[in-house]
Design a protein around this motif. Sequence first.
Motif, short mmCIF file in Angstrom:
data_model
loop_
_atom_site.label_atom_id
_atom_site.label_comp_id
_atom_site.label_asym_id
_atom_site.label_seq_id
_atom_site.Cartn_x
_atom_site.Cartn_y
_atom_site.Cartn_z
N TRP A 163 0.84 -1.20 0.00
CA TRP A 163 0.00 0.00 0.00
C TRP A 163 0.87 1.25 0.00
O TRP A 163 0.65 2.18 -0.75
N MET A 164 1.93 1.23 0.82
CA MET A 164 2.83 2.39 0.92
C MET A 164 3.63 2.58 -0.37
O MET A 164 3.84 3.71 -0.81
N TYR A 165 4.10 1.50 -0.97
CA TYR A 165 4.84 1.61 -2.23
C TYR A 165 3.97 2.24 -3.32
O TYR A 165 4.43 3.04 -4.12
N ARG A 166 2.70 1.84 -3.35
CA ARG A 166 1.80 2.39 -4.37
C ARG A 166 1.59 3.89 -4.13
O ARG A 166 1.62 4.68 -5.07
N ILE A 167 1.39 4.27 -2.87
CA ILE A 167 1.24 5.69 -2.54
C ILE A 167 2.49 6.45 -2.97
O ILE A 167 2.40 7.52 -3.57
N MET A 168 3.66 5.89 -2.68
CA MET A 168 4.93 6.56 -3.01
C MET A 168 5.09 6.70 -4.52
O MET A 168 5.47 7.76 -5.01
N ARG A 169 4.82 5.63 -5.23
CA ARG A 169 4.97 5.69 -6.69
C ARG A 169 4.04 6.74 -7.29
O ARG A 169 4.44 7.54 -8.14
N ASN A 170 2.79 6.76 -6.83
CA ASN A 170 1.85 7.75 -7.34
C ASN A 170 2.27 9.17 -6.97
O ASN A 170 2.13 10.09 -7.78
N ALA A 171 2.80 9.34 -5.77
CA ALA A 171 3.27 10.67 -5.36
C ALA A 171 4.45 11.10 -6.23
O ALA A 171 4.56 12.28 -6.61
N TRP A 172 5.32 10.16 -6.57
CA TRP A 172 6.46 10.49 -7.42
C TRP A 172 6.00 10.87 -8.83
O TRP A 172 6.51 11.80 -9.43
N ILE A 173 5.03 10.14 -9.35
CA ILE A 173 4.49 10.47 -10.67
C ILE A 173 3.91 11.88 -10.65
O ILE A 173 4.15 12.67 -11.57
N ASP A 174 3.17 12.21 -9.60
CA ASP A 174 2.61 13.56 -9.46
C ASP A 174 3.72 14.60 -9.42
O ASP A 174 3.63 15.65 -10.06
N THR A 175 4.76 14.32 -8.67
CA THR A 175 5.89 15.26 -8.55
C THR A 175 6.58 15.45 -9.89
O THR A 175 6.90 16.57 -10.28
#
Length: 161
Positions: A56-68
């Motif tokens: 769950w955390m990896y998915r949140i991180m990946r999506n946050a990185w894509i947004d960034t």
Amino acid sequence: MAAFETELLALLPRLRRFARSLTHDGADADDLCQVTIEKALMARNAWQAGTRLDSWMYRIMRNAWIDTARARSRAAETFVAEEAGLGVGGAGNAEARVALNEVDAAMRTLPDEQREAVALVLVEGLAYKEAAEILDIPMGTLTSRLVRGRQALMARLGEAA
């Protein structure tokens, strides 16, 4: 919710490592970890107890990185690679630090898709199915990216990789 926070704290080193593989920069990795943890804490009720918090955390991180990354490209900012020679690991054992720097440099040469797959499966030790779910890709695509990523790393680092 104390169990959630305890598990989250235990994940911090792994999250930092994955953030580093995404960003190629220590400061950006720290920022990404902070954003990820903030989002997770705000959405902790969305996490289902008994499921894997790390996925769950990896998915949140990946999506946050894509947004960034999208925000940076829209703002026409450039990504500055980390300076060469920044030591990875603790003091001493220069040979291990050199080897880690070589692996880090080789990982940076991989396309984002391959680097994400290699980081999740080979570095973080996730199962192929979990990594495919986090990256939101079919298993065959994940396998293909891993094969190409491994081949590129072996070519860059030699057969010892």
